[in-house]
Every structure is written in C-alpha cells, then in structure tokens.
Design an enzyme around this catalytic site. Sequence first.
Site, short mmCIF file in Angstrom:
data_model
loop_
_atom_site.label_atom_id
_atom_site.label_comp_id
_atom_site.label_asym_id
_atom_site.label_seq_id
_atom_site.Cartn_x
_atom_site.Cartn_y
_atom_site.Cartn_z
N CYS A 50 -48.29 -19.67 33.94
CA CYS A 50 -48.57 -18.32 34.43
C CYS A 50 -49.50 -17.59 33.46
O CYS A 50 -49.19 -17.49 32.28
CB CYS A 50 -47.27 -17.53 34.58
SG CYS A 50 -47.57 -15.80 34.99
N CYS A 98 -45.89 -14.59 41.36
CA CYS A 98 -44.97 -14.96 40.28
C CYS A 98 -44.51 -16.39 40.55
O CYS A 98 -44.03 -16.70 41.63
CB CYS A 98 -43.77 -14.01 40.24
SG CYS A 98 -42.46 -14.62 39.17
N TYR A 113 -14.03 -10.27 39.05
CA TYR A 113 -15.48 -10.01 39.11
C TYR A 113 -16.07 -10.88 40.22
O TYR A 113 -16.99 -11.66 40.00
CB TYR A 113 -16.16 -10.32 37.76
CG TYR A 113 -15.45 -9.75 36.57
CD1 TYR A 113 -15.79 -8.50 36.08
CD2 TYR A 113 -14.45 -10.48 35.92
CE1 TYR A 113 -15.14 -7.97 34.98
CE2 TYR A 113 -13.78 -9.95 34.82
CZ TYR A 113 -14.12 -8.70 34.35
OH TYR A 113 -13.47 -8.19 33.25
N CYS A 131 -22.52 -15.11 31.71
CA CYS A 131 -23.99 -15.10 31.64
C CYS A 131 -24.43 -14.66 30.25
O CYS A 131 -25.62 -14.45 30.02
CB CYS A 131 -24.56 -14.19 32.73
SG CYS A 131 -23.85 -12.56 32.72
N1 SAH Z 1 -18.73 -14.11 40.93
C1 SAH Z 1 -19.77 -13.44 41.68
C2 SAH Z 1 -20.38 -12.21 40.97
C3 SAH Z 1 -20.60 -12.29 39.50
S1 SAH Z 1 -21.56 -10.99 38.82
C4 SAH Z 1 -20.85 -14.42 42.09
O1 SAH Z 1 -20.93 -15.51 41.56
O2 SAH Z 1 -21.62 -14.09 42.98
C5 SAH Z 1 -20.37 -9.92 38.13
C6 SAH Z 1 -19.71 -8.98 39.11
O3 SAH Z 1 -18.78 -8.19 38.40
C7 SAH Z 1 -20.65 -8.00 39.79
O4 SAH Z 1 -20.48 -8.13 41.18
C8 SAH Z 1 -20.19 -6.63 39.29
O5 SAH Z 1 -20.30 -5.62 40.27
C9 SAH Z 1 -18.76 -6.87 38.95
N2 SAH Z 1 -18.13 -6.01 37.93
C10 SAH Z 1 -18.70 -5.40 36.88
N3 SAH Z 1 -17.79 -4.78 36.13
C11 SAH Z 1 -16.59 -5.01 36.71
C12 SAH Z 1 -15.24 -4.64 36.37
N4 SAH Z 1 -14.96 -3.92 35.29
N5 SAH Z 1 -14.25 -5.07 37.19
C13 SAH Z 1 -14.53 -5.81 38.29
N6 SAH Z 1 -15.78 -6.17 38.65
C14 SAH Z 1 -16.79 -5.78 37.87
#
Ligand code: SAH
Length: 504
Positions: free
Chosen positions: A81, A173, A352, A457
């Site tokens: 790029c 991109c 999450y 992550c």
């Molecule tokens: N497991 C899912 C999303 C992971 S990303 C997948 O693989 O698609 C992390 C997620 O945590 C996001 O959706 C975000 O909104 C949520 N999140 C952030 N802080 C949080 C908290 N304190 N309690 C619950 N969820 C939360």
Amino acid sequence: MSRGTGEAMDFQKNDTVTVTIEDMDSDGQGIGKADGFTLFVKDAVVGDVVEARILKNKKTYAYAKTEKVLAPSPFRVEPKCPYHRQCGGCQIQALSYEKQLEFKQEKIRNNLIRIGGFSPEDVDACMEPILGMEHPFRYRNKAQHPVGRDREGRAIAGFYAGRTHTIVANTDCLLGAEENRQILEILLDHMDRYGISAYDERTGSGLVRHILIRKGFASGEIMVCLVLNKKVTKASCSRLRTDGFFQRQEEFLQRLSEIEGMTSVSVSINTEQTNVILGREIYTIWGQPTISDTIHVRDMSLPGCPFTGQKLEFSISPLSFYQVNPLQTEKLYSLALAYAGLTGRETVWDLYCGIGTISLFLAQKAKWVCGVEVIPQAIEDAKENAARNGITNASFFVGKAEEVLPGFYAGSAEVAAGEQMRHPDVIVVDPPRKGCDSACLATMLQMRPEKIVYISCDSATLARDLKVLCGGGEYKVEKVRGVDMFAQGVHVETCVLLSKLNVK
Ligand code: SAH
C-alpha cells in the site's frame, strides 16, 4: 547533523543517527540502541539498519523516525500500500507475514511472562503455534471512510492521517473487499456531478460525512450506509424517502444496484459534532435493511481445519457489532469451542457476548447458555439470531458482566437452568481491550467452573487477568493460542483455556 553510534549521546530534536534495529515494541516500532541509549524508531523493522531522525528526546530514550533504510532487514518486504506510512492502520506492513506472526506469538509470550508472572517454561509448555491467515490482505468485511473535499474542491474518501482529521484520499484500502473501490468511486463521482457537499467538521456544514460498507463474505451480500448531516423530522421523512435525501438519489441507487451482491443501501442521520460515526436513525433507501452472513465452525484437530457441520446464520444491520475478519473468526470460535470441550450436558456463561455469536455455537453443544452484554441492541440481535437458527437453550441478559454475574450469583435473577447456572461447567469471556473488571473475575472464581475460556484482543490485560484467576492456586493455564485477525497491524487475538485444579 549526522553522526555514528560511537559518539557521546545527547540527542537533540532533528539530529540524525545511524541505528541497527534489534527488536520491535508492541506498537510495531523498531527498537535500537545507540551507546546504551534506547531509540524507538517509526517505520523500521527488526534487522534493519536505518538512518533515523530524532523526534523527541526523553533523557534515557528517544523517539525517532526512519529517514532512510541503509541496509534492509532480511524480514523487510515492499509494502503493497502506498499510504502505509501515513495511514497508521497497518503498522507492520513492511514486515514479512511470517515474521509478523512470530512478532505476535512473542508479544503474547512476553506479556504472559512480564505481566502475568508466569515462568517462561510454563508458558512454552502450554503455548500452541499462532493461527495465521492464508491471505493476509483483503480480509476485512467492513470499511468506514470519511468523506471530504480536496484543495481543488473534488470529493474524496479515504482515511484520517495518523492522529489528525486530515483526509488522505484512498479508494482502495488493501485490507478491504475489492468492491469497495467501485462503490466509493460511484459516490464521489455522483457528489461531483451534482454538487453534493461533503461535511466539514470545522464548520459543522456539508452533507456527506462518512460511508460504511459491509460485505458478508460467505453470503456475498453487500451493504452501503451513507452518514448524512441532515436534519430530519418525522414530517419530512416520508417526503425525503420519495424525493431523496440528496440530489438524483435514484440515479445513484441505480448505479450501486448494478454491483453484484448489492443488498442494502441506507442513510444514517448524524447531525452532532462528534467523532462517533453513525447516528442512531437509519433509513433504508434501497433493498433490505440488513445483510446476512454465515459462520461455519472448523475442526481444529485436523490438518487444514476442515469445516464441521456446525453453521449459523446472522443478520447484520449498519449498527450491529460483527467481527471484521470472518475467516479468522471461524478459527477463533472453533478454537474457543474446542477448548470448552462440550458434550451436550454443560451449563455455560458467555460474558461480553455481543450479538450472541459464540453463545449460539456453544448452545449447539451445551445444555444451557447464558449470554451477557452491555449494549441492549446487541442483545436484541442475539435473541433474534437464536430464533433464526432455531436455538432454544440460550438466554441473554443486558448489563455489565461485573454487575449481572455477581447479581445472579447472589440469587437476584431467575433463569431456566436455575441453580446449575450458579455453578456452571464453563465460563467463556471475550471482553474489550480493557479486560475484565475485578468484580467479574471474583464472581467467576466463586462460581468454580471446571473450565474458563478467555478470548482476548489485548494480551497485556489478558495476562493481568490470568494472574488474578490463577493467583489463588485453584486454576491453571492449560493452553494458549494466538489467532491473527489483523494481518499488517500489531493487534492479535488470544484464546486461553484454564482448568480447575482439584485442591482440597
Ligand atoms: N463475543 C462477541 C463480542 C466481543 S467484543 C463476538 O465475538 O462477536 C466485546 C463485547 O463486550 C462488545 O460487544 C461490548 O459491547 C461488550 N462489553 C463491553 N463492556 C462490557 C461489560 N462491562 N459487560 C458486558 N459487556 C461489555
């Protein structure tokens, strides 16, 4: 002024120095030493000898920028790029992909040792080789571009140059789908042809702010969403839908609809002076309001990781959260499932959970799954996705994991699998970069699951949390594996399996 590394070191801003790059930091900057003085060098890769210009001096270390590569590293490749230095999205594009994977494997390992306090021997005994990509370009299913005008007044779309809001024009991109370019060119051409204004964030005037493009890689379906700075009232809305939100809307839609896979075109209204890209109000102006995509689990135990029968379909709206690298997501989820080792009898928490992707895969192999997620819309999507896939053994809670889980444990919530959910067999967590809250970790320990699967992550906060989870001597890290979701960038996803030790 230019000098070699042998002289006394009291660098001044703009000095140039010759430096051999011996290592790289977690942000992808080269690290080299000059007489015991550490230099962090932008745009240099391990193994390079570069001439660097000092940007900032910090007494015992300094930041510098590569002016010239004097002797290229054997790991250096020609970046594909032309904008990789300005953009900042692909910090390590000049490093061979093989070496990028090694860099990420080391990053995880170092964090577990340095922050997690695990011994190098223990880490090496449980770390499996990172899962890389077959094709480390064009892997992103989502592109978001700011729209503006160049000095000659032509419409441009591209990306913000690192740490600024100056738009660098780039319609191709190399991480995104091939179709993005054609879509962007249709938009820019239409804006120029009919004098449609671009948003100017200094004045808050102008119409087109951003364009969001998503593609379901499995389904081939494409979604385009234009973010507009336009006041819309209930009364004006029906008129706008027929007259158009901008000049010659029909003609624009006609051109977009000729692109193979085009399924949904919408506008998002955002009149706020904010960095948040999408507004909450979305109007579909052509086709469907959502696109669909399929995620298919793989058998991680076999070479080449062939697909298994487990497959789920998801519907994605402009506002939904959805993993951006679908092929690696299949590997990540498959790995998480393999680590969870379900037989059909287990109770599982998925903290999450986003739109319930992992929860629903877990549910196919478990007795009951409870998902927790802080965004209400994501939980609505999760419920809809469960219904769409005929899954009836999952429930979802809106709220913070650190509040919902302790609340549940204390007995304030009712759920189908009742008491068993207080002491589940498995807890899966996939928190954002900041990791898990300590109240969440404490309740996880009280619940005493046989297994914890931690997807992360950010391996630094992962290491911090693992230290807490293993600190009481009740849990042990069994397996750790990196999954590369972000080729050319420095981030890496990590999946960890913890198992309960049978202590008296
Ligand atoms: N497991 C899912 C999303 C992971 S990303 C997948 O693989 O698609 C992390 C997620 O945590 C996001 O959706 C975000 O909104 C949520 N999140 C952030 N802080 C949080 C908290 N304190 N309690 C619950 N969820 C939360």
